[in-house]
Design a protein around this motif. Sequence first.
Motif, PDB file in Angstrom:
ATOM      1  N   ILE A  75       0.803  -1.266  -0.179  1.00  0.00           N
ATOM      2  CA  ILE A  75       0.013  -0.129  -0.002  1.00  0.00           C
ATOM      3  C   ILE A  75       0.774   1.371   0.127  1.00  0.00           C
ATOM      4  O   ILE A  75       0.547   2.193  -0.643  1.00  0.00           O
ATOM      5  N   ILE A  76       1.865   1.135   0.549  1.00  0.00           N
ATOM      6  CA  ILE A  76       2.878   2.489   0.871  1.00  0.00           C
ATOM      7  C   ILE A  76       3.776   2.562  -0.488  1.00  0.00           C
ATOM      8  O   ILE A  76       3.950   3.549  -0.982  1.00  0.00           O
ATOM      9  N   LYS A  77       4.073   1.283  -0.935  1.00  0.00           N
ATOM     10  CA  LYS A  77       4.886   1.645  -2.374  1.00  0.00           C
ATOM     11  C   LYS A  77       3.855   1.904  -3.371  1.00  0.00           C
ATOM     12  O   LYS A  77       4.387   2.456  -4.303  1.00  0.00           O
ATOM     13  N   PHE A  78       2.766   1.134  -3.306  1.00  0.00           N
ATOM     14  CA  PHE A  78       1.945   1.811  -4.594  1.00  0.00           C
ATOM     15  C   PHE A  78       0.804   2.263  -3.995  1.00  0.00           C
ATOM     16  O   PHE A  78      -0.263   1.538  -3.732  1.00  0.00           O
ATOM     17  N   PRO A  79       0.494   3.532  -3.606  1.00  0.00           N
ATOM     18  CA  PRO A  79      -0.682   4.458  -2.994  1.00  0.00           C
ATOM     19  C   PRO A  79      -1.891   3.967  -3.590  1.00  0.00           C
ATOM     20  O   PRO A  79      -2.812   3.962  -3.141  1.00  0.00           O
ATOM     21  N   PHE A  80      -1.907   3.868  -4.919  1.00  0.00           N
ATOM     22  CA  PHE A  80      -3.198   3.533  -5.602  1.00  0.00           C
ATOM     23  C   PHE A  80      -4.011   2.010  -5.373  1.00  0.00           C
ATOM     24  O   PHE A  80      -4.992   1.893  -5.432  1.00  0.00           O
ATOM     25  N   ARG A  81      -3.090   1.252  -4.689  1.00  0.00           N
ATOM     26  CA  ARG A  81      -3.517  -0.077  -4.312  1.00  0.00           C
ATOM     27  C   ARG A  81      -4.667   0.163  -3.269  1.00  0.00           C
ATOM     28  O   ARG A  81      -5.618  -0.591  -3.192  1.00  0.00           O
ATOM     29  N   SER A  82      -4.553   1.376  -2.349  1.00  0.00           N
ATOM     30  CA  SER A  82      -5.679   1.447  -1.383  1.00  0.00           C
ATOM     31  C   SER A  82      -6.887   1.868  -1.969  1.00  0.00           C
ATOM     32  O   SER A  82      -8.069   1.792  -1.211  1.00  0.00           O
ATOM     33  N   LEU A  83      -6.961   2.271  -3.035  1.00  0.00           N
ATOM     34  CA  LEU A  83      -8.297   2.793  -3.877  1.00  0.00           C
ATOM     35  C   LEU A  83      -8.869   1.673  -4.457  1.00  0.00           C
ATOM     36  O   LEU A  83      -9.848   1.802  -5.091  1.00  0.00           O
ATOM     37  N   ASP A  84      -8.079   0.399  -4.717  1.00  0.00           N
ATOM     38  CA  ASP A  84      -8.818  -0.729  -5.133  1.00  0.00           C
ATOM     39  C   ASP A  84     -10.121  -1.027  -4.481  1.00  0.00           C
ATOM     40  O   ASP A  84     -10.027  -1.006  -3.290  1.00  0.00           O
ATOM     41  N   VAL A  85     -10.991  -1.660  -5.099  1.00  0.00           N
ATOM     42  CA  VAL A  85     -12.070  -2.245  -4.808  1.00  0.00           C
ATOM     43  C   VAL A  85     -11.887  -3.457  -3.935  1.00  0.00           C
ATOM     44  O   VAL A  85     -11.189  -4.332  -4.275  1.00  0.00           O
ATOM     45  N   HIS A  86     -12.455  -3.559  -2.820  1.00  0.00           N
ATOM     46  CA  HIS A  86     -12.092  -4.682  -1.815  1.00  0.00           C
ATOM     47  C   HIS A  86     -12.742  -5.852  -2.499  1.00  0.00           C
ATOM     48  O   HIS A  86     -13.852  -6.115  -2.754  1.00  0.00           O
ATOM     49  N   ASN A  87     -11.812  -6.911  -2.585  1.00  0.00           N
ATOM     50  CA  ASN A  87     -12.018  -8.336  -3.109  1.00  0.00           C
ATOM     51  C   ASN A  87     -12.091  -9.273  -1.942  1.00  0.00           C
ATOM     52  O   ASN A  87     -11.057  -9.627  -1.365  1.00  0.00           O
ATOM     53  N   GLY A  88     -13.494  -9.823  -1.713  1.00  0.00           N
ATOM     54  CA  GLY A  88     -13.573 -10.665  -0.676  1.00  0.00           C
ATOM     55  C   GLY A  88     -13.051 -12.135  -0.794  1.00  0.00           C
ATOM     56  O   GLY A  88     -12.462 -12.789  -0.227  1.00  0.00           O
ATOM     57  N   LYS A  89     -13.302 -12.384  -2.283  1.00  0.00           N
ATOM     58  CA  LYS A  89     -12.556 -13.953  -2.363  1.00  0.00           C
ATOM     59  C   LYS A  89     -11.109 -13.651  -2.420  1.00  0.00           C
ATOM     60  O   LYS A  89     -10.434 -15.028  -2.181  1.00  0.00           O
ATOM     61  N   GLN A  90     -10.529 -12.916  -2.858  1.00  0.00           N
ATOM     62  CA  GLN A  90      -8.928 -12.771  -2.652  1.00  0.00           C
ATOM     63  C   GLN A  90      -8.359 -13.009  -1.103  1.00  0.00           C
ATOM     64  O   GLN A  90      -7.457 -13.803  -0.776  1.00  0.00           O
ATOM     65  N   ILE A  91      -9.228 -12.323  -0.123  1.00  0.00           N
ATOM     66  CA  ILE A  91      -8.884 -12.449   1.313  1.00  0.00           C
ATOM     67  C   ILE A  91      -9.081 -14.051   1.713  1.00  0.00           C
ATOM     68  O   ILE A  91      -8.493 -14.633   2.513  1.00  0.00           O
ATOM     69  N   VAL A  92     -10.544 -14.479   1.040  1.00  0.00           N
ATOM     70  CA  VAL A  92     -10.713 -15.983   1.574  1.00  0.00           C
ATOM     71  C   VAL A  92      -9.524 -16.948   1.077  1.00  0.00           C
ATOM     72  O   VAL A  92      -9.158 -17.753   1.801  1.00  0.00           O
ATOM     73  N   VAL A  93      -9.146 -16.695  -0.321  1.00  0.00           N
ATOM     74  CA  VAL A  93      -8.099 -17.544  -0.834  1.00  0.00           C
ATOM     75  C   VAL A  93      -6.554 -17.467   0.061  1.00  0.00           C
ATOM     76  O   VAL A  93      -6.099 -18.508   0.536  1.00  0.00           O
ATOM     77  N   VAL A  94      -6.483 -16.161   0.240  1.00  0.00           N
ATOM     78  CA  VAL A  94      -5.206 -16.116   1.194  1.00  0.00           C
ATOM     79  C   VAL A  94      -5.218 -16.556   2.435  1.00  0.00           C
ATOM     80  O   VAL A  94      -4.366 -17.403   3.015  1.00  0.00           O
ATOM     81  N   SER A  95      -6.391 -16.436   2.974  1.00  0.00           N
ATOM     82  CA  SER A  95      -6.717 -16.975   4.671  1.00  0.00           C
ATOM     83  C   SER A  95      -6.590 -18.538   4.555  1.00  0.00           C
ATOM     84  O   SER A  95      -6.101 -19.077   5.515  1.00  0.00           O
ATOM     85  N   VAL A  96      -7.474 -19.243   3.719  1.00  0.00           N
ATOM     86  CA  VAL A  96      -7.598 -20.608   3.570  1.00  0.00           C
ATOM     87  C   VAL A  96      -6.252 -21.086   3.275  1.00  0.00           C
ATOM     88  O   VAL A  96      -5.800 -22.204   3.800  1.00  0.00           O
ATOM     89  N   GLY A  97      -5.529 -20.496   2.210  1.00  0.00           N
ATOM     90  CA  GLY A  97      -4.147 -20.891   2.083  1.00  0.00           C
ATOM     91  C   GLY A  97      -3.234 -21.189   3.163  1.00  0.00           C
ATOM     92  O   GLY A  97      -2.655 -21.915   3.354  1.00  0.00           O
ATOM     93  N   ILE A  98      -3.341 -20.010   3.936  1.00  0.00           N
ATOM     94  CA  ILE A  98      -2.344 -19.892   5.221  1.00  0.00           C
ATOM     95  C   ILE A  98      -2.779 -21.009   6.051  1.00  0.00           C
ATOM     96  O   ILE A  98      -1.871 -21.713   6.725  1.00  0.00           O
ATOM     97  N   MET A  99      -4.025 -21.110   6.244  1.00  0.00           N
ATOM     98  CA  MET A  99      -4.773 -22.127   7.348  1.00  0.00           C
ATOM     99  C   MET A  99      -4.188 -23.705   6.814  1.00  0.00           C
ATOM    100  O   MET A  99      -3.814 -24.476   7.432  1.00  0.00           O
ATOM    101  N   VAL A 100      -4.456 -23.928   5.659  1.00  0.00           N
ATOM    102  CA  VAL A 100      -4.289 -25.319   4.852  1.00  0.00           C
ATOM    103  C   VAL A 100      -2.754 -25.671   5.049  1.00  0.00           C
ATOM    104  O   VAL A 100      -2.311 -26.671   5.357  1.00  0.00           O
ATOM    105  N   SER A 101      -1.762 -24.662   4.650  1.00  0.00           N
ATOM    106  CA  SER A 101      -0.421 -24.905   4.513  1.00  0.00           C
ATOM    107  C   SER A 101       0.368 -25.108   5.675  1.00  0.00           C
ATOM    108  O   SER A 101       1.008 -25.946   6.031  1.00  0.00           O
TER     109      SER A 101
END
Length: 402
Positions: free
Chosen positions: A142-168
């Motif tokens: 977010i700090i390196k690419f300031p426009f990243r904070s303006l992206d629309v929040h993607n719930g599926k991306q968070i679910v994939v990351v969270s499930v990936g961390i838990m499973v691994s």
Amino acid sequence: MLEEQNLTSTLAPPALSPLLQKCFDESYLLLMPDIEKRINNYIFPIQFMITVVGNLLTMTVLLSGHIKNRANHLLTSLALCDMLVFFMMIPHYLASLDTFSRNPTFRLFQFHSKPHFGALSNWFSAAAIWFVLAVSLERLLIIKFPFRSLDVHNGKQIVVVSVGIMVSTLFLTSYHHFSHTCITYIACHGTQILGKCYPNTEDMHGRKINPTSLSVKQYLHTSVYANALLAVLLPIFAVAVLNISLIRLVKRRHSEELLVRNAAGPSSMAEQEKKMTHTVLAIVSCFTLTQGPSAIVFISQKMFPPNQYSIYISVVANQLVLTGKMLNVVLFCLTSETFRRRLWLTCRFWCQLIFYAGRNKTSRFSGRTSRVQSRSSLKKHRLSTLHAPETFLHPERSAVPV
């Protein structure tokens, strides 16, 4: 006559084993060292209450509709994993209490469930480390690419990351479920349960040969070092690198704002970014300092034979891990002004809700009480009217003659 003798010998009770008849003193019934018992009795309840209550409030604030983004959802997952670590430690805490440690049923449960609760604790602890790493990476992007904070929040991306961390992390720590074999013995005519847990990587289980196959032993050896590397050492090193990168970027952004302050003042978004970055920096720094000693202790135990101080060093390292998870909430409250304000609003809302709910319940109860009292007074009045003395029914009889 022979048939009667055979019947008598068949019905005779079997001889009791010497261990079943022998009773042991308290030193054989200890489930943990004295220092660990004292820590669990006095420190763990405080850590548990602060972590659970604080993380519940933290999750309420982070999941509010005002500040939904990737970092806050990852921090929510971190708070949830921190709470689950403490919940998985409850059986270990109960084992430090004399009421439970002397109970044969609980001792039997403790010996056979200890490896599984330890596996779950290590799973959630490893997942929490990786969620800290994910939060640090998200803040850096977010700090390196300031426009990243303006992206629309993607719930599926968070679910994939969270499930990936838990499973691994589940695959990394699942070997704990069968890393030890716990053997129990019944003594003192069934009133005492003795037991010990033996590592399945060793050749002997006490005086008996370890029946674990060679392939399983090799898998356990490999999993132990893979868990230490991927679930502890590598994430701590990555968090430290991201921590230094965040500090450098924050200083660079601050110097750039100072150069352009005469032309245009620093934006509120940049100020909020800096405050949130400082918050995450404090969290990951504390997490690194509290997780580091446990990794060092683990490596030293594998490289050097255990001595009389190993158990005490291990207990202190484990308490540092729990303290680090507890301090995440404190760091949120102390380092982020936005979080403190919203936390205060959340606490005030819940207090008002509880107060008004209790007030409505009291008013309803008082209303019911007043209605019951009015009905009872009306009944008394009717009864007094029906059974009044005769002087009141005939006042002329009580008149004073002239």
